[in-house]
Design an enzyme around this catalytic site. Sequence first.
Site, short mmCIF file in Angstrom:
data_model
loop_
_atom_site.label_atom_id
_atom_site.label_comp_id
_atom_site.label_asym_id
_atom_site.label_seq_id
_atom_site.Cartn_x
_atom_site.Cartn_y
_atom_site.Cartn_z
N HIS A 153 0.82 -1.05 0.07
CA HIS A 153 0.09 -0.12 -0.11
C HIS A 153 1.06 1.43 0.03
O HIS A 153 0.35 2.60 -0.23
CB HIS A 153 -1.15 0.18 1.14
CG HIS A 153 -1.91 -1.07 1.26
ND1 HIS A 153 -2.81 -1.12 0.26
CD2 HIS A 153 -2.42 -2.06 1.96
CE1 HIS A 153 -3.71 -2.22 0.42
NE2 HIS A 153 -3.39 -2.85 1.48
N ASP A 187 -2.93 -10.52 -2.54
CA ASP A 187 -3.55 -10.14 -1.23
C ASP A 187 -5.05 -9.78 -1.47
O ASP A 187 -5.21 -9.33 -2.61
CB ASP A 187 -2.87 -8.91 -0.85
CG ASP A 187 -2.99 -8.36 0.65
OD1 ASP A 187 -2.19 -8.58 1.57
OD2 ASP A 187 -4.02 -7.65 0.76
N HIS A 197 -6.32 -7.25 -0.50
CA HIS A 197 -6.59 -5.84 -0.62
C HIS A 197 -5.68 -5.21 -2.00
O HIS A 197 -4.48 -5.92 -2.33
CB HIS A 197 -5.92 -4.83 0.50
CG HIS A 197 -6.70 -5.40 1.68
ND1 HIS A 197 -6.07 -6.38 2.66
CD2 HIS A 197 -7.85 -4.95 2.28
CE1 HIS A 197 -7.05 -6.25 3.75
NE2 HIS A 197 -8.01 -5.51 3.42
ZN ZN Z 1 -4.17 -6.94 2.82
#
Ligand code: ZN
Length: 287
Positions: free
Chosen positions: A114, A150, A152
């Site tokens: 991220h 993942d 996300h």
């Molecule tokens: Zn994640």
Amino acid sequence: MKIISDELCTGYSRPGHPERPARISLTQQRLRTQTELPITWAEPGPVEEATLLHAHAPEHLARLNVPEDFDSDTPFHAGIADYARTSVGAALEALRSAREGELVFSLMRPPGHHATRRTAMGFCYLNNIAIAALEALATGVKRVAVYDFDVHHGNGTEDILLNRAGAAFFSVHQSPCYPGTGLGNVGNNCFNFPTRPNTPREEHRAVLTRALDQLKKFKPELLAVSAGFDAYAHDPLAQGTLEVEDFYWLGKSIRALSLPVFSLLEGGYSRDLPELILAYLKGLDGK
Ligand SMILES: [Zn+2]
């Protein structure tokens, strides 16, 4: 199977935060006590400032030393710049090992996918996988693919690798979900495969396969995997449905590409994380 890890990456925490030291320490313990998969252990390598600057703005590197939380998910911790750098060092060591033909996994925290060029967010401070991918391109690899499973979206990896010649990014993630990006393809090299919450596991696996098929068309020389284990049915942070054997299947599917590959731990917050990682490693190893 080579595991790159260290004892120090468990040295920071905030009470109640899901990205906790036990994710690593319990996995280290599980891998040390199992006998099915032969494992060698290695330490993170050194990190040059110039390598970080391929992926991150200088202002971002300076900000990591300012003792203020980045957001409510991503606290400042004393020494976080060094912890994040060591996690990058493990990614770079994994890259080196993969280029020498070894099977390798970086078992470190903080995760990275991220973290954008300019921001820490989503438990991530420096983008380990993007830094390693750009280092590969800077040192002779012509085509590198990043595969991110993942739950996300790897928004930071996308931000850093967007339209970079020689790099391509393939992400399978839940939508709607944090961080809210990855709804469609972006630029000429970022391919997103959103799945609805509670997508049945067979369907989720079909999407993972579709992303791998598209990745093959890119014809990478090297594959970097953002290995997050939070699409697991019992993960507390999202509504995935994958079971432990699906992570074994993922490892096997990645092995079947017959490419030099390194994997870095991203998310995974359930107490079964050590089993999920072991299953993935067995698949990668062809057990
Ligand atoms: Zn994640």
